[in-house]
Design an enzyme around this catalytic site. Structure first.
Site, PDB file in Angstrom:
ATOM      1  N   GLU A 190      -4.737  -8.787  -0.914  1.00  0.00           N
ATOM      2  CA  GLU A 190      -5.558  -8.464   0.387  1.00  0.00           C
ATOM      3  C   GLU A 190      -7.046  -8.089  -0.089  1.00  0.00           C
ATOM      4  O   GLU A 190      -7.358  -7.425  -0.952  1.00  0.00           O
ATOM      5  CB  GLU A 190      -5.099  -7.126   0.905  1.00  0.00           C
ATOM      6  CG  GLU A 190      -3.726  -7.483   1.833  1.00  0.00           C
ATOM      7  CD  GLU A 190      -3.489  -6.134   2.510  1.00  0.00           C
ATOM      8  OE1 GLU A 190      -4.445  -5.557   3.246  1.00  0.00           O
ATOM      9  OE2 GLU A 190      -2.256  -5.960   2.873  1.00  0.00           O
ATOM     10  N   GLU A 209       1.004  -1.302   0.129  1.00  0.00           N
ATOM     11  CA  GLU A 209       0.227  -0.005  -0.024  1.00  0.00           C
ATOM     12  C   GLU A 209       0.854   1.356  -0.098  1.00  0.00           C
ATOM     13  O   GLU A 209       0.684   2.109   0.902  1.00  0.00           O
ATOM     14  CB  GLU A 209      -0.806  -0.074   1.207  1.00  0.00           C
ATOM     15  CG  GLU A 209      -1.965  -1.193   1.316  1.00  0.00           C
ATOM     16  CD  GLU A 209      -3.097  -1.141   2.075  1.00  0.00           C
ATOM     17  OE1 GLU A 209      -3.171  -0.139   2.881  1.00  0.00           O
ATOM     18  OE2 GLU A 209      -4.125  -1.964   1.662  1.00  0.00           O
TER      19      GLU A 209
END
Ligand code: AHR
Length: 518
Positions: free
Chosen positions: A321, A198
């Protein structure tokens, strides 16, 4: 089947009257193709972060624990995950990964420094579970490790050292020698490496242009300049519908430096009002599934961008994810993300896995968040007790698709209409394994109506059919430590095979996996 439901809702509405109200069966065309892709077993991957009770108190209880363990790792968790055939495990984060310095977690445990886990509750992280502990645990689990490296606060040298420490033979440079000194002579096999996590957020708040350059720099040193060690490098990818992120990375990262790009998407109703994991309304069920089914559009659109820059499909898309994210259980640490897991999660998981299967030509890995005690966990623990969640059962039932050849399905789903909004009611995928067994995973997302299905299997020469179904008395049903078997798969005998048709009936909110033999 590629359900672009946003585009075909109008068409579906026209069909709705005949397809559902009249009780007509949903006709599914089953069309095996010689050159169909294989469903990578890595789509059935998992994720373990230093977050809440995932590692400490979950996987790892320490060698001195009364709970039966092997080098500190719970034996019951190893047994349960081996039964799922988990193909890979991503570690140590998540957001934690970009704060993690792997050298803190090697050598004698009493000498390891403690740090603060700033992302997850500001709790003490004593580094007692480190690289050796994780990679040895992966061997126990018979699964492939996926190491997520620190790019946000780390250096290319630190990452290059980690690769050498874990994968190079002793005697070739100081890092593998240090590993041998720490008790492991033979290198481990570590193929999958995440280059940050991220990067647009907790991994450094970077802009895609900047991250693309940072990525190029880190990837260059993994592990030799021409990567002849077969390391698989994964760029930190987009959040949900951030298509610009994918575009910029695909445009600016040379194919020689990248094997895959990641995507994260959580099914969250509203980040400021996520709702309870188990005490939710029918409206919340609908909204959760609306978010979950967006995965189809997200993958389709990210893949279209990738196709533009990489028509030969050399760069894979990994959804590393995904899952449902709700409020934490009352009374638990808000930073620990501990939530119960209901039949809603079983539907969410099975519909998502069907989407990944159907995109097997580009989606080569997916990792549900997270394996134990965090978010949409397959296992929950409390001291010595362990419970398998409805999501666990889905992963067990669906593992028949691992490394099997996709069989394309085409059908028009009836609509599940809720307060004027509509979603497709049926999700499906199919595959044929190396032994010639054909598996269908069929999900009725609609929690109000039974749907009849008629699969056209003419020409496939199927002789027998058997199956397992997962359903419950209500969508909010879940397993507890006291009642671990409330949501359990059961044998399904309701499918009939005659004249090239496979007919069956799917009860509301149910997951069915059928096995047909020739
Ligand atoms: O899975 C929990 C967190 O969600 C991860 O640490 C992060 O990558 C994502 O935002």
């Amino acid at each position: 089947m590629q359900l672009r439901f946003s585009k075909i809702l109008t068409l579906l509405s026209l069909l709705f009257t005949t397809a559902v109200v009249s009780g007509q069966a949903v006709e599914i065309k089953v069309a095996p193709e010689e050159d169909a892709p294989v469903i990578s077993r890595h789509i059935y991957g998992h994720f373990a972060e230093h977050l809440g009770r995932c590692i400490y108190g979950g996987f790892y209880v320490g060698e001195d624990s009364e709970i039966p363990n092997t080098n500190g790792v719970r034996n019951d968790i190893v047994e349960a995950l081996r039964a799922l055939k988990i193909p890979n495990l991503r570690w140590p984060g998540g957001c934690f990964a970009d704060t993690y310095h792997w050298k803190d977690g090697i050598g004698p445990k009493e000498d390891r420094p403690s740090i603060l886990n700033v992302w997850w509750g500001n709790v003490k992280e004593d580094n007692s579970f480190g690289t050796h502990d994780f990679l040895n645990m992966c061997e126990l689990l018979d699964t492939e490790p996926y190491l997520s490296a620190n790019v946000g606060s780390g250096t290319p040298q630190e990452l290059a050292d980690w690769i050498k420490y874990t994968t190079h033979p002793a005697g070739t440079s100081p890092m593998p020698d240090l590993r041998a000194e720490n008790g492991r002579e033979e290198p481990w096999k570590v193929k999958y490496w995440g280059v940050g996590n991220e990067a647009w957020g907790c991994g450094g708040n970077m802009r895609p242009e900047y991250y693309a350059d940072v990525y190029r720099r880190f990837a260059t040193f993994m592990t030799n300049w021409n990567n002849d060690d077969g390391i698989y490098r994964i760029a930190s990818g987009a959040s949900g519908n951030d298509y610009k992120w994918t575009e910029v990375l695909m445009k600016n990262i040379p194919k020689s430096l990248i094997e895959a790009i990641a995507l994260h998407h959580y099914s969250v109703i509203d980040w400021s009002a996520k709702g309870s994991a188990k005490d939710f309304t029918d409206d919340q069920y609908f909204l959760t599934m609306k978010e979950a089914l967006k995965m189809e559009e997200l993958i389709t659109r990210h893949v279209a961008i990738m196709d533009k820059y990489d028509p030969d499909k050399k760069v894979d898309l990994l959804v590393d994810e995904w899952g449902g994210w709700y409020d934490v259980e009352p009374g638990t640490n808000p930073g620990f993300l501990y939530q119960q897991n209901t039949m809603r999660d079983a539907i969410l998981a099975s519909a998502s896995l069907n989407i990944f299967n159907n995109h097997a030509d580009r989606v080569k890995m997916a990792n549900i968040a997270q394996a134990v005690n965090v978010l949409q966990a397959v296992i929950l623990t409390e001291e010595e007790k362990l419970v398998l969640t409805p999501t666990y059962h889905v992963f067990r039932m669906f593992n028949v698709h691992q490394d099997a050849k996709l069989i394309p399905l085409s059908f028009i789903s009836p609509l599940w209409v809720h307060k004027g909004e509509a979603l497709p009611a049926i999700s499906a995928s199919a595959s044929e394994d190396a032994a010639g067994k054909v598996h269908f995973s069929l999900v009725n997302i609609d929690d109000e109506r039974t749907h009849q299905l008629e699969l056209d299997v003419a020409g496939m020469n199927l002789k027998t059919v058997s199956g397992e179904i997962l359903t419950a008395d209500k969508i909010q049903q879940y397993n507890t430590f006291e009642a671990p078997d409330r949501v359990q798969p059961k044998a399904y005998t309701g499918a009939s095979l005659r004249n090239g048709k496979l007919r069956l009936s799917l009860p509301p909110a149910s997951v069915l996996v059928l096995e047909a033999t020739k």
